[in-house]
Design a protein around this motif. Structure first.
Motif, PDB file in Angstrom:
ATOM      1  N   ILE A 122       0.814  -1.222   0.000  1.00 30.86           N
ATOM      2  CA  ILE A 122       0.000   0.000   0.000  1.00 30.86           C
ATOM      3  C   ILE A 122       0.844   1.268   0.000  1.00 30.86           C
ATOM      4  O   ILE A 122       0.351   2.332   0.365  1.00 30.86           O
ATOM      5  N   ASN A 123       2.086   1.141  -0.441  1.00 30.57           N
ATOM      6  CA  ASN A 123       2.902   2.322  -0.683  1.00 30.57           C
ATOM      7  C   ASN A 123       3.568   2.165  -2.040  1.00 30.57           C
ATOM      8  O   ASN A 123       4.469   1.333  -2.204  1.00 30.57           O
ATOM      9  N   GLY A 124       3.108   2.943  -3.011  1.00 28.98           N
ATOM     10  CA  GLY A 124       3.610   2.805  -4.370  1.00 28.98           C
ATOM     11  C   GLY A 124       5.073   3.168  -4.509  1.00 28.98           C
ATOM     12  O   GLY A 124       5.789   2.576  -5.318  1.00 28.98           O
ATOM     13  N   THR A 125       5.546   4.140  -3.729  1.00 30.51           N
ATOM     14  CA  THR A 125       6.947   4.547  -3.805  1.00 30.51           C
ATOM     15  C   THR A 125       7.865   3.394  -3.427  1.00 30.51           C
ATOM     16  O   THR A 125       8.797   3.055  -4.160  1.00 30.51           O
ATOM     17  N   GLY A 153      17.618  -4.808 -10.954  1.00 31.62           N
ATOM     18  CA  GLY A 153      19.055  -4.577 -11.076  1.00 31.62           C
ATOM     19  C   GLY A 153      19.572  -3.246 -10.592  1.00 31.62           C
ATOM     20  O   GLY A 153      20.780  -3.061 -10.479  1.00 31.62           O
ATOM     21  N   LYS A 154      18.679  -2.286 -10.289  1.00 36.07           N
ATOM     22  CA  LYS A 154      19.138  -0.980  -9.818  1.00 36.07           C
ATOM     23  C   LYS A 154      19.532  -1.060  -8.344  1.00 36.07           C
ATOM     24  O   LYS A 154      18.989  -1.850  -7.579  1.00 36.07           O
ATOM     25  N   THR A 155      20.481  -0.221  -7.939  1.00 36.71           N
ATOM     26  CA  THR A 155      20.785  -0.076  -6.518  1.00 36.71           C
ATOM     27  C   THR A 155      19.656   0.708  -5.856  1.00 36.71           C
ATOM     28  O   THR A 155      18.815   1.321  -6.544  1.00 36.71           O
ATOM     29  N   TYR A 156      19.668   0.733  -4.530  1.00 35.93           N
ATOM     30  CA  TYR A 156      18.647   1.505  -3.824  1.00 35.93           C
ATOM     31  C   TYR A 156      18.694   2.971  -4.240  1.00 35.93           C
ATOM     32  O   TYR A 156      17.656   3.574  -4.539  1.00 35.93           O
ATOM     33  N   SER A 157      19.897   3.564  -4.283  1.00 41.21           N
ATOM     34  CA  SER A 157      20.032   4.976  -4.643  1.00 41.21           C
ATOM     35  C   SER A 157      19.541   5.235  -6.059  1.00 41.21           C
ATOM     36  O   SER A 157      18.864   6.240  -6.315  1.00 41.21           O
ATOM     37  N   GLN A 158      19.875   4.354  -6.978  1.00 42.77           N
ATOM     38  CA  GLN A 158      19.424   4.519  -8.366  1.00 42.77           C
ATOM     39  C   GLN A 158      17.906   4.393  -8.466  1.00 42.77           C
ATOM     40  O   GLN A 158      17.258   5.162  -9.191  1.00 42.77           O
ATOM     41  N   ALA A 159      17.339   3.443  -7.750  1.00 43.73           N
ATOM     42  CA  ALA A 159      15.890   3.232  -7.795  1.00 43.73           C
ATOM     43  C   ALA A 159      15.151   4.416  -7.193  1.00 43.73           C
ATOM     44  O   ALA A 159      14.129   4.862  -7.729  1.00 43.73           O
ATOM     45  N   LEU A 160      15.651   4.946  -6.086  1.00 50.07           N
ATOM     46  CA  LEU A 160      15.024   6.118  -5.460  1.00 50.07           C
ATOM     47  C   LEU A 160      15.093   7.321  -6.392  1.00 50.07           C
ATOM     48  O   LEU A 160      14.106   8.052  -6.560  1.00 50.07           O
ATOM     49  N   ARG A 192      12.477  11.160 -10.138  1.00 54.71           N
ATOM     50  CA  ARG A 192      12.368  11.761 -11.479  1.00 54.71           C
ATOM     51  C   ARG A 192      10.993  11.511 -12.091  1.00 54.71           C
ATOM     52  O   ARG A 192      10.443  12.363 -12.797  1.00 54.71           O
ATOM     53  N   ALA A 193      10.431  10.330 -11.806  1.00 57.87           N
ATOM     54  CA  ALA A 193       9.121   9.982 -12.366  1.00 57.87           C
ATOM     55  C   ALA A 193       7.964  10.600 -11.587  1.00 57.87           C
ATOM     56  O   ALA A 193       6.801  10.459 -11.990  1.00 57.87           O
ATOM     57  N   GLY A 194       8.277  11.270 -10.472  1.00 60.45           N
ATOM     58  CA  GLY A 194       7.226  11.881  -9.666  1.00 60.45           C
ATOM     59  C   GLY A 194       6.554  10.915  -8.707  1.00 60.45           C
ATOM     60  O   GLY A 194       5.526  11.244  -8.105  1.00 60.45           O
ATOM     61  N   TYR A 195       7.134   9.733  -8.509  1.00 61.62           N
ATOM     62  CA  TYR A 195       6.557   8.735  -7.607  1.00 61.62           C
ATOM     63  C   TYR A 195       7.059   8.895  -6.174  1.00 61.62           C
ATOM     64  O   TYR A 195       6.463   8.327  -5.251  1.00 61.62           O
ATOM     65  N   ALA A 196       8.170   9.602  -5.999  1.00 68.04           N
ATOM     66  CA  ALA A 196       8.749   9.783  -4.664  1.00 68.04           C
ATOM     67  C   ALA A 196       8.929  11.272  -4.390  1.00 68.04           C
ATOM     68  O   ALA A 196       9.268  12.045  -5.285  1.00 68.04           O
ATOM     69  N   GLU A 197       8.695  11.665  -3.147  1.00 70.29           N
ATOM     70  CA  GLU A 197       8.885  13.050  -2.738  1.00 70.29           C
ATOM     71  C   GLU A 197      10.378  13.357  -2.640  1.00 70.29           C
ATOM     72  O   GLU A 197      11.222  12.458  -2.609  1.00 70.29           O
ATOM     73  N   ALA A 198      10.698  14.649  -2.581  1.00 69.60           N
ATOM     74  CA  ALA A 198      12.087  15.053  -2.375  1.00 69.60           C
ATOM     75  C   ALA A 198      12.609  14.459  -1.067  1.00 69.60           C
ATOM     76  O   ALA A 198      13.765  14.045  -0.971  1.00 69.60           O
ATOM     77  N   ASP A 199      11.747  14.431  -0.040  1.00 69.62           N
ATOM     78  CA  ASP A 199      12.063  13.745   1.217  1.00 69.62           C
ATOM     79  C   ASP A 199      11.156  12.516   1.313  1.00 69.62           C
ATOM     80  O   ASP A 199       9.990  12.620   1.699  1.00 69.62           O
ATOM     81  N   PRO A 200      11.677  11.324   0.968  1.00 68.99           N
ATOM     82  CA  PRO A 200      10.839  10.133   0.911  1.00 68.99           C
ATOM     83  C   PRO A 200      10.784   9.347   2.221  1.00 68.99           C
ATOM     84  O   PRO A 200      10.373   8.187   2.231  1.00 68.99           O
TER      85      PRO A 200
END
Length: 430
Positions: free
Chosen positions: A160-163, A174-181, A186-194
């Protein structure tokens, strides 16, 4: 005959703009099927001259005064989509005190102050609905209220959390955590402070609301003790997938007699279950009940139009109640007094990740009286372990300088009430 209902709205951001758009597009259908004309009388915003994504209907008043909306005697119903806490609470309280029904999408507020606000609404003979507060595009709360009215829910499990789900899906690919975040931002799925999303707090608020509807049980953040996904590695996600599981930040509540065991944490969900296939920013809520059995409800968990649609459906119900003069019945009628414990305290199976030698692991398993099945180079599946056994395994490996990552395997807990004990939660690095 068509009845006109004057509506006020607080906030004109992503969700508020979606409400205006959906209200405009669906106005004719609402009038034809419901006999209602929803007139957006006023919208309160923080900055009057900020750019807007939508054009307000002719005759809608734009104001920077929340008070002017919630106290306006002509407005019968208020939509709150500001996304704040204290300001939103004051606004909702004032609206209810002035006899206005309220629709909100504010999960944080309803999870922490919903009980008091609901009591106020009932005293004022007003409605307070908040379908959009959980899994925005899935009508899960009303489904639990209506479709399970004669059934008993025994378990709910939700992505129940899309981010967080987007990030875990990207890490599995295959992405790292930092790359995925970064990709999610960039896609607008995560806030600047997630922080609330990746730390599990957002999921916790939603489970607190779900528990009230599914079991009638109030939960607290301390009872849930959420764990987030920030310490997970892409390697663990990928190895879990190779071994037959998907790593998900899962909200779970499972009833055992008069006890309710709960958890918000990353877990390994078997790929044989439909819930494991909920990927990206999608949400999914699995419900198990005595009469229906297993059901899965999926859809967008956020987004302008999906959340706005849930808001408007609540608006229609509240407007119908106004017309019938039947306002004031609590959205959730389910109440229970269950003993709350943590799923982490139950015996269950785990996926463990370690670079310890096979010989060391075999010795630890023999001494601890459990079994291990190796799936990949560093990934093992345990038999059912108690918290004491898992703790001892972590200690044994740490003595050789080896770290242990342990993910609970979803739906593997021992399901007898005698297995529920009050123990100290095991602290294993994940």
């Amino acid at each position: 005959m068509t009845t006109t209902i004057a509506v006020g709205m607080l906030g004109l951001g992503t969700v508020g703009s979606g409400v205006v758009m959906r209200l405009t597009q669906a106005a004719r259908k609402i009038e034809q099927t419901q006999g209602l004309r929803l007139r957006l009388a006023a919208v309160a915003v923080h900055h009057l001259n900020a750019p807007r994504a939508v054009t307000l209907p002719i005759g809608t008043r734009l104001t920077d005064s929340i008070e002017a909306v919630v106290t306006d005697p002509k407005i019968q119903l208020v939509i709150e989509v500001m996304g704040t806490l204290k300001t939103a609470e004051r606004a909702i309280v004032t609206a209810l005190q002035h006899g206005k029904s309220v629709i909100t999408a504010n999960k944080d507020l309803m999870a922490t102050a919903g009980e008091q606000l609901t009591a106020l609404a009932q005293r004022q003979h007003c409605d307070l609905f908040y379908e959009a507060s959980v899994a925005g595009g899935i009508p899960i709360l009303r489904t639990l209220t209506d479709s399970y009215a004669t059934d008993q829910v025994t378990a709910v499990a939700g992505i129940i959390n899309g981010t967080a789900n987007y990030i875990l899906s990207a890490m599995t690919a295959g992405k790292t955590y930092s790359q995925a975040l970064a990709a999610a931002q960039r896609a607008g799925y995560a806030e600047a402070d997630p922080t609330n999303d990746v730390g599990g707090l957002d999921t916790t608020y939603k489970l607190m609301i779900l528990s009230q509807f599914a079991f009638g049980q109030q939960l607290t953040i301390d009872q849930l003790a959420p764990q987030g996904i920030t310490q997970l590695t892409a390697e663990a996600c990928q190895q879990a997938a190779q071994a037959g599981w998907q790593v998900k930040l899962l909200a779970q509540a499972q009833r055992f007699g008069d006890q309710l065991a709960c958890r918000v944490a990353p877990v390994a969900v078997p790929q044989t279950t439909a819930l494991s296939q909920v990927k990206g920013v999608q949400n999914g809520v699995a419900v198990t009940s005595q009469a229906i059995g297993d059901s899965l409800y999926t859809g967008p968990g956020a987004g302008s139009t999906a959340t706005a649609n849930s808001v408007l459906n609540d608006v229609i119900v509240a407007a119908q109640q106004l017309v019938r003069q039947t306002c004031g019945r609590a959205f959730n009628q389910n109440h229970a007094d269950l003993t709350v414990t943590r799923l982490a305290d139950l015996s269950q199976r785990y996926l463990i990740f370690t670079d310890s030698s096979v010989l060391k692991l075999q010795r630890a398993a023999n001494e601890g009286d459990f079994s291990l099945q190796r799936h990949t180079a560093d990934c093992y599946e345990t038999s059912v372990l108690t918290t004491a056994q898992l703790r001892q395994l972590a200690v044994d490996l740490a003595s050789d300088g080896r770290e242990l990552t342990a993910l609970p395997i979803a739906f593997s807990t021992v399901t007898t009430t005698t297995a529920i004990k009050t123990t100290q939660p095991v602290h294993v690095a994940i």
